[in-house]
Design an enzyme around this catalytic site. Structure first.
Site, PDB file in Angstrom:
ATOM      1  N   ASP A  66       0.839  -1.191   0.000  1.00 37.65           N
ATOM      2  CA  ASP A  66       0.000   0.000   0.000  1.00 37.65           C
ATOM      3  C   ASP A  66       0.879   1.247   0.000  1.00 37.65           C
ATOM      4  O   ASP A  66       2.001   1.237   0.531  1.00 37.65           O
ATOM      5  CB  ASP A  66      -0.887   0.044   1.245  1.00 37.65           C
ATOM      6  CG  ASP A  66      -1.898  -1.089   1.299  1.00 37.65           C
ATOM      7  OD1 ASP A  66      -2.140  -1.711   0.249  1.00 37.65           O
ATOM      8  OD2 ASP A  66      -2.443  -1.324   2.390  1.00 37.65           O
ATOM      9  N   GLN A  67       0.362   2.329  -0.546  1.00 39.46           N
ATOM     10  CA  GLN A  67       1.122   3.575  -0.607  1.00 39.46           C
ATOM     11  C   GLN A  67       1.648   3.992   0.765  1.00 39.46           C
ATOM     12  O   GLN A  67       2.794   4.427   0.904  1.00 39.46           O
ATOM     13  CB  GLN A  67       0.261   4.696  -1.186  1.00 39.46           C
ATOM     14  CG  GLN A  67       0.993   6.033  -1.293  1.00 39.46           C
ATOM     15  CD  GLN A  67       0.159   7.100  -1.967  1.00 39.46           C
ATOM     16  OE1 GLN A  67      -0.995   6.883  -2.327  1.00 39.46           O
ATOM     17  NE2 GLN A  67       0.730   8.276  -2.174  1.00 39.46           N
TER      18      GLN A  67
END
Length: 225
Positions: free
Chosen positions: A51-52
């Protein structure tokens, strides 16, 4: 971006929090780990993602055949992945009825489904994909716990959704934590700290670690990652 390991078949990198793994939609979301790596290694291809807002270890393949073999390792659950996170409260109390194994690990099972009306949020739902996470406590305080996690399956946002589903969202989580828990950290306190697998070309056992000095007591984290 400099790999922490490179050979003729693969690259191991440490992604900072806030950087996309792959390009997103729109010109403002083109900067990402894969593009930075491909500027130096044009043949590099994504095998899995973080995930970012998650930091930590990420593996890339050098060429199509390497991507195929490494992807197969992930698909057949032959890659050991361990994360560390700081979560609100004391999940050991919440899951006290679930006995830990000899290593202290407990399991969260909950099918995960994309919430289309609120995407990119995901929810626990009977129509979702079967999902399983393992976790154990490393350290506790009166208000938070430092835990280690192993995703058995690999669903989007899986660890974040599973811990939120039992009432213990991760500190700094902009998607799954209430405002007061999100405000406790300037970033999501979730980090991919270990990747271990057998090299698909050489059969050499590889184990990469990128530990962080996080705590269950405020200020919870250091500036690293």
């Amino acid at each position: 971006m400099t790999p922490i390991h490179e050979d003729e078949h693969l690259l191991v990198l440490e992604k900072p929090s806030g950087l996309l793994s792959v390009p997103g939609r729109g010109p403002d979301k083109q900067d990402c780990l894969s593009k930075r790596v491909q500027d130096r290694f044009p043949e590099a291809l994504i095998v899995h993602r973080l995930d970012q807002d998650t930091s930590g270890l990420l593996l890339m393949a050098r060429g199509i055949e390497a991507q195929r073999r490494l992807s197969k390792l992930f698909e057949t659950r032959q890659v050991k992945k361990r994360y560390v996170a700081v979560v609100a409260g004391l999940p050991e109390q919440t899951q006290s009825a679930t006995s830990p194994d000899e290593g202290g690990w407990r399991t969260i099972d909950g099918p995960i489904l994309l919430d289309w009306e609120r995407r990119p949020l995901h929810i626990i739902h009977a129509d979702g994909k079967a999902s399983r996470s393992r976790w154990r406590t490393l350290e506790t305080s009166t208000s938070a716990s430092l835990i280690e996690l192993e995703p058995v399956t690999g669903r989007t946002h899986q660890l974040r959704v599973h811990l939120q589903s039992i009432g213990h969202p991760m500190l700094g989580d902009s998607l799954y934590a209430p405002p007061d828990i999100k405000a406790l950290s300037p970033r999501l306190l979730l980090h991919a700290q270990e990747l271990a697998f057998v090299h698909p070309f050489t059969d050499l056992a590889l184990d990469f670690k990128a530990p962080v000095s996080w705590s269950a007591t405020s200020p919870y984290s250091t500036a690293r990652s």
